[in-house]
Design an enzyme around this catalytic site. Sequence first.
Site, PDB file in Angstrom:
ATOM      1  CG  ASN A   1      81.295-113.021 -53.137  1.00  8.70           C
ATOM      2  OD1 ASN A   1      80.090-112.538 -52.826  1.00  8.70           O
ATOM      3  ND2 ASN A   1      82.407-112.564 -52.825  1.00  8.70           N
TER       4      ASN A   1
ATOM      5  CE  LYS B   1      82.879-111.163 -57.655  1.00 12.17           C
ATOM      6  NZ  LYS B   1      84.155-112.065 -58.144  1.00 12.17           N
TER       7      LYS B   1
ATOM      8  CG  ASP C   1      90.110-112.341 -63.517  1.00 14.95           C
ATOM      9  OD1 ASP C   1      89.970-112.619 -62.471  1.00 14.95           O
ATOM     10  OD2 ASP C   1      91.159-112.135 -63.924  1.00 14.95           O
TER      11      ASP C   1
ATOM     12  CG  PHE D   1      86.116-107.105 -50.557  1.00 13.47           C
ATOM     13  CD1 PHE D   1      86.864-107.765 -51.633  1.00 13.47           C
ATOM     14  CD2 PHE D   1      84.791-106.520 -50.737  1.00 13.47           C
ATOM     15  CE1 PHE D   1      86.215-107.715 -53.058  1.00 13.47           C
ATOM     16  CE2 PHE D   1      84.252-106.644 -52.123  1.00 13.47           C
ATOM     17  CZ  PHE D   1      85.031-107.271 -53.206  1.00 13.47           C
ATOM     18  N   GLY D   2      89.669-106.261 -49.940  1.00 14.71           N
ATOM     19  CA  GLY D   2      90.724-106.254 -50.588  1.00 14.71           C
ATOM     20  C   GLY D   2      91.407-104.808 -50.586  1.00 14.71           C
TER      21      GLY D   2
ATOM     22  CE  LYS E   1      83.561-101.978 -53.899  1.00 15.09           C
ATOM     23  NZ  LYS E   1      84.226-102.814 -52.932  1.00 15.09           N
TER      24      LYS E   1
ATOM     25  NE  ARG F   1      82.165-107.559 -59.699  1.00 15.32           N
ATOM     26  CZ  ARG F   1      82.780-107.518 -58.573  1.00 15.32           C
ATOM     27  NH1 ARG F   1      82.646-106.744 -57.701  1.00 15.32           N
ATOM     28  NH2 ARG F   1      84.144-108.000 -58.625  1.00 15.32           N
TER      29      ARG F   1
END
Length: 329
Positions: free
Chosen positions: A134, A137, A194, A278-279, A301, A307
């Site tokens: 990604n 990311k 994760d 997303f998600g 965000k 994160r």
Amino acid sequence: MTEKIYEYKDANDWYIGKWDTFTYLTCFGDDENDKEVRIGFHQLLEQLSLEGLQIHVVKYRSLFTFWSFLIQIINEEFERQLSVVQHKGAVLVMEGQQLVAIHLPKEGVSADTFFGQLDVLTEVGDTILIATKNEGKTAEFRQFFEKWGYKVENLNNYPDFPDVVETGVTFEENARLKAETIANLTGKMVLADDSGLKVDKLGGMPGVWSARFSGPDATDERNNAKLLHELAMVFEVKDRSAQFHCTLVVAAPNVDSLVVEADWNGYIATIPQGENGFGYDPLFLVGETGRTAAQLTLEEKNSLSHRAQALKKLVEVFPVWQGQNSKGS
């Protein structure tokens, strides 16, 4: 010249500085730290032929962090483009392709280890591999690690690399599995994360199964629909509490891995709201704001998320872990 006061502070390092007409250094701490700080401070100024830097060291753990702070001041005061990188345990100061200052650990560095197969100076600098394909990311992590002098790669640099099957039952197990497997296969330092959504009313589900909550053909829409179905009889917002969780693992061959974790608290909305993210973002109500994660700007965000919080923790502990392990390299 400005009369600006500079400051850097984290859990392990705290420096205050300015530029003036004479060089001056004060240092709190034990004798060993005081000696290392003074040697590093005067060594850098001598190698750059500069005078006038005044520094007060309140806390000290990392010479790389200390030199990065000094170079920040020098760059701003003199409009230079110096950068600090780490290579095989040494701390280097570069100006373009020119090596202008170097600090070696007191035990030295093997010449074979340091130079290896280098043909050009631009290859100097250690690399961290982000265990993801990604690019978004990766960009987020690149912003962090380049500050510490690391070049950043991701798995798109290794198209033939096999996928690591995530067989763990916890976030840490899966992140360790990815980071440590890839580190041992490549010989590189690797970061893996994760992440997932934990809903209190569902006993922490979907958890590590967040991406495949609705089955093997899961999509964001199907996952969100299943989550709303599971909470259909839960009417009070206070009973729909949830957390986005992130575990980060930094691994390298033959050393203990570094692990940090963070949670982002919120609630599950009754209908999707927002076009960003997303998600589960359209269903995740951020704290008491009344807005979902999908209604936040990217900047908002990235300052609040699980994160982002994990990265803030990593900022505090990574230089110490890095320094401990580079001494053994």
